[in-house]
Design an enzyme around this catalytic site. Structure first.
Site, PDB file in Angstrom:
ATOM      1  N   GLU A  11       0.819  -1.213   0.000  1.00 17.33           N
ATOM      2  CA  GLU A  11       0.000   0.000   0.000  1.00 17.33           C
ATOM      3  C   GLU A  11       0.851   1.260   0.000  1.00 17.33           C
ATOM      4  O   GLU A  11       0.457   2.294  -0.535  1.00 17.33           O
ATOM      5  CB  GLU A  11      -0.943  -0.010   1.209  1.00 17.33           C
ATOM      6  N   LYS A  40     -13.072   1.786  -2.381  1.00 11.79           N
ATOM      7  CA  LYS A  40     -14.038   2.137  -1.336  1.00 11.79           C
ATOM      8  C   LYS A  40     -15.221   2.900  -1.921  1.00 11.79           C
ATOM      9  O   LYS A  40     -16.386   2.651  -1.574  1.00 11.79           O
ATOM     10  CB  LYS A  40     -13.358   2.978  -0.256  1.00 11.79           C
ATOM     11  N   HIS A  43       9.419 -26.332   1.345  1.00 15.53           N
ATOM     12  CA  HIS A  43       8.885 -27.475   0.615  1.00 15.53           C
ATOM     13  C   HIS A  43       7.845 -27.051  -0.424  1.00 15.53           C
ATOM     14  O   HIS A  43       7.140 -27.909  -0.971  1.00 15.53           O
ATOM     15  CB  HIS A  43       8.280 -28.479   1.595  1.00 15.53           C
TER      16      HIS A  43
END
Length: 427
Positions: free
Chosen positions: A268, A400, A289
């Protein structure tokens, strides 16, 4: 905190000591800008003053009014991740839950299975208008009402000086803590935003602040004098040479949430103007792994950041007569994890893949304070060197507005863009 950047040099991306010295020449002027911002209490830079300016007393007083079995922190992004990093890393008698998503099945199931009469709720939003946070809070409040629990006796508000939550706190006489001015949420871990959860969980928040203060004292005009700046400058220099990904890989189960916090901070803050690094989250030794195959043998476009405490409690490995495993007996899980850490580090270096080692003494309050502050300072320095607007988040704000418009919260062009989605559907 200790940083070892040796394995970031002379790898596939071609960063050598001379080039790093050239970057260091720019660190001095960048540090001057950071210090001016801190002195002025400027937006964003004020976050680096928190070890000095954050008063732990109000946080401790509010926390002392509760003795809960469970904690619900209702927030999203920086309003939750800093607190979660701290409580997840430290042993605590309080079960801490973070309502940072609006998945209806998950939220409802959580409210159903937790004893709400023994739960304290901390709702966190600077503006008091964050849709996800306020929606989850309303759901939790109704669940408390349905369970016969007086939510006003179990709720703490952490918010700005004005707004819906501040009005709610005033109307119901709720304990209220202040979100500090000039501090973006993702930089707020060492403020009441991150510290209340730690305090109500029984942790030493003064030690957290002391750890941050210790790292603040190391900031200087050279990357060779500051672990935080060493990391920020090295990450920037490698990004300029093609390290588009920064894989954060702590070798401690307790720091898994730290990697999530780092991902928000890095993405951000630095993802602007076509620049920045994509943070990846890994866990040592588990992801040796899985992801390590890519980091060592895939595209040479990554910095791998290995994090560990140098001291920890240990568990012995019992002796065995199983063929091929006798070498493990008499050793310990800690020794095995340390060997895995050093083997990963060497494996990457042998393949010419850049990596950095970050270490704290212990995963305790002071160590976490050091680590959190150092990464914030590293991020700020990176932003200065890259000339990006570190403390803004316009892409987040776009989303938003789109969501609010779709829900009928106003007229926003961003919502129209969602409705006009291009489609190519296959059933």
């Amino acid at each position: 905190m200790h940083a070892d950047i040796g394995n970031a040099l002379d790898g596939a991306l071609g960063l050598d000591r001379a080039a790093l010295d050239d970057v260091d020449d720019r660190v001095a002027s960048a540090h001057e800008r950071v210090e001016r911002g801190r002195a002025d209490g400027a937006h964003g830079y004020a976050a680096l003053n928190l070890p000095e300016t954050c008063d732990p007393d109000p946080v401790e007083r509010v926390a002392a009014g509760f003795d809960p079995e469970s904690l619900f922190t209702v927030g999203i992004g920086g309003s939750a991740l800093g607190a979660a990093t701290i409580t997840d890393a430290l042993d605590s008698p309080v079960d801490a839950y973070y309502l940072d998503n609006v998945d209806p099945e998950w939220v409802s199931a959580l409210c159903d299975r937790v004893d709400l009469s023994e739960t304290v709720v901390n709702v966190v939003s600077r503006s008091g208008t964050t849709a996800e946070t306020l929606s989850n809070f309303l759901v939790v409040r109704e669940a408390m009402d349905d369970a016969g629990v007086d939510w006003t006796e179990r709720t703490v508000v952490t918010t700005g000086a004005e707004g819906n939550l501040r009005s709610l706190a005033d109307r119901h006489d709720l304990p209220a803590l202040d979100v500090p001015d000039g501090v973006p949420g993702r930089f707020s871990a060492l403020s009441p935003v991150g510290l209340f959860a730690a305090a109500v969980s029984g942790h030493d928040i003064e030690a957290l602040l002391a750890g941050g203060a210790a790292e603040a004292e190391k900031l200087s005009g050279s990357l060779y004098d500051s672990p935080a700046y060493a990391y920020g400058a090295t990450s920037y220099a490698l990004a300029e040479r093609g390290a588009a990904v920064d894989a954060m890989m702590p070798y401690a189960e307790s720091l898994e949430r730290f990697a999530e916090w780092f991902a928000q901070l890095w993405a951000e803050s630095l993802g602007k103007d076509g620049r920045g690094q994509t943070p990846a989250r890994a866990l040592g030794a588990t992801d040796q792994h899985s992801q390590l195959q890519l980091y060592r043998a895939g595209p040479a476009d990554k910095l791998v950041t290995l994090v560990r405490p140098t001291e920890r409690s240990d568990t012995p490995i019992p002796e065995t007569d199983l063929e091929g495993l006798s070498y493990l007996g008499g050793s310990s899980l800690g020794e095995l994890l340390d060997a895995e850490f050093r083997a990963t580090e060497a494996s990457l270096a042998a393949a010419g893949r850049e990596n950095v080692r970050l270490e704290v003494d212990r995963v305790d309050e002071r160590g976490l304070g050091e680590l959190l502050y150092a990464m914030e300072a590293a991020c700020v320095l990176y932003g200065e060197l890259a000339d990006v607007s570190t403390f803004t988040q316009p892409a987040v704000e776009w989303g938003k507005k789109a969501a609010r418009g779709l829900l009928g919260g106003g007229e926003f062009a961003e919502a129209d863009a969602v409705r006009d989605k291009r489609r190519l559907e296959i059933d």
